[in-house]
Design a protein around this motif. Structure first.
Motif, short mmCIF file in Angstrom:
data_model
loop_
_atom_site.label_atom_id
_atom_site.label_comp_id
_atom_site.label_asym_id
_atom_site.label_seq_id
_atom_site.Cartn_x
_atom_site.Cartn_y
_atom_site.Cartn_z
N THR A 34 57.86 -42.56 50.21
CA THR A 34 56.79 -41.72 49.61
C THR A 34 55.90 -42.36 48.62
O THR A 34 54.55 -42.03 48.71
CB THR A 34 57.36 -40.65 48.71
N ARG A 35 56.47 -42.99 47.88
CA ARG A 35 55.55 -43.74 46.64
C ARG A 35 54.57 -44.91 47.43
O ARG A 35 53.38 -44.80 46.86
CB ARG A 35 56.36 -44.44 45.73
N ALA A 36 55.12 -45.70 48.39
CA ALA A 36 54.24 -46.38 48.89
C ALA A 36 53.08 -45.82 49.72
O ALA A 36 51.79 -46.53 49.61
CB ALA A 36 54.94 -47.26 50.01
N THR A 37 53.34 -44.84 50.48
CA THR A 37 52.40 -44.02 51.01
C THR A 37 51.34 -43.26 50.13
O THR A 37 49.84 -43.41 50.38
CB THR A 37 52.99 -42.90 52.01
N LEU A 38 51.69 -43.13 49.14
CA LEU A 38 50.94 -42.36 47.95
C LEU A 38 49.69 -43.26 47.64
O LEU A 38 48.63 -43.23 47.38
CB LEU A 38 51.57 -41.62 46.90
N ALA A 39 50.42 -44.63 47.13
CA ALA A 39 49.59 -45.75 46.55
C ALA A 39 48.49 -46.12 47.87
O ALA A 39 47.46 -46.42 47.32
CB ALA A 39 50.42 -46.82 46.01
#
Length: 319
Positions: free
Chosen positions: A181-186
């Motif tokens: 989720t965090r990698a996709t957001l970044a």
């Protein structure tokens, strides 16, 4: 009565102490301010306050005897390199005793906005610090009688606050999904920033956290004139036309920057393939809009009545 203060767009939407003083001074004679509201990370600007900025706000609240209301619902959505979320409570408790023991503060977190992102479960919590016991009695009574989160929301909130630990059967799955989720957001943020800043008449400061980007619009003169004729802000009309032509709903900025500026509110926490389609539609629409202005071929194809009706529908979709 609210006394709005403006963030400094040129500093990536930073909180400015002089602007807080201006808003307070301007309000005198009209109302007596009792609280100050801060969103950190900023919603929808994505600005992340550093320790010095947080200390300044705490000292301002203490000097003016204001209740500090801190919205920290995007605290686990920080993706800027070499930056981390610092809670107001942590900073307050590391300041001088007279501040640590006297500044009244309420901090908020939510199940809806974290990496858990369970918006439909409608649950959150607040932590109250240094509140007068008489006020706390009223708060406790209100919470016991008027606010009841659904049981599923309470269970999910408990899981958010006590996530799986290394060695638990579900820990690996939890860690993988959170990192994804965090990698996709970044990744989505960087991709969207590039496109927005490449479009003519649009610019966007890099965000540090949260799930939104907040680009500035420099709209064609005819769009601004038509919006004025319809009694709308130009960014609202832009969003209305985007919906009509591309079937895409974006939020209008609604006076987020300086007077006369226009912005968009764009959520980027979506699957990458969805974002690709969204950005393609935004780009196509925006380039058509600017081409009409350059070619002198812009036409007002909607009647005032139809335009206002559509605008009202868009407004209702955000209530």
């Amino acid at each position: 009565m609210a006394a709005p203060y403006r963030l400094v767009e040129e500093k990536s939407w930073a909180v400015d102490l002089s602007e807080l003083h201006r808003a307070l001074t301007t309000s005198r004679g009209h109302c007596t301010l009792r609280a100050i509201y801060i969103s950190n990370p900023g919603n929808p600007t994505g600005h992340l306050q550093n320790r010095k900025s947080i200390e300044e706000v705490i000292e301002f609240a203490a000097a003016e005897r204001l209740l500090l209301l801190v919205d920290e619902v995007y605290q686990d959505s920080v993706y800027a390199p070499n930056r981390e979320f610092i809670s107001y409570k942590k900073v307050l408790f590391e300041m001088d005793n007279h501040l640590r023991e006297t500044v009244e503060m309420v901090s908020f977190n939510s199940l809806s906005c974290a990496c858990v992102a369970e918006c439909g479960l409608r649950a959150g919590y607040m932590e109250v610090i240094n509140m007068d016991s008489g006020v706390m009695h009223f708060v406790d009574t209100m919470l016991c009688t008027d606010i009841n989160a659904p049981v599923t929301g309470q269970l999910a909130l408990d899981l958010m606050l006590s996530p799986p630990k290394p060695g638990d059967p579900s820990y690996n799955t939890f860690a993988e999904e959170t990192l994804l989720t965090r990698a996709t957001l970044a990744q989505n943020v960087q991709q969207t920033l590039k496109l927005l800043n490449d479009l003519p008449g649009m610019s966007c400061w890099p965000a540090m956290g949260g799930i939104y980007l907040y680009p500035r619009l420099n709209l064609p003169a005819e769009i601004r004139e038509q919006a004025n004729m319809l009694g709308l802000e130009a960014d609202v009309l832009y969003c209305q036309m985007l919906l009509q032509e591309e079937g895409l709903i974006l939020g209008a900025g609604q006076h987020g920057g300086t007077t006369g500026s226009h912005h968009l509110r764009l959520c980027v926490l979506v699957p990458p393939d969805t974002l690709e389609e969204v950005l393609s539609r935004i780009s196509s629409f925006h380039l058509r809009l600017t081409d009409r202005e350059h070619n002198g071929s812009y036409r007002k194809t909607k009647s005032r009545r139809n335009m206002l009706s559509s605008a009202e529908e868009i407004g209702q979709s955000y209530i």
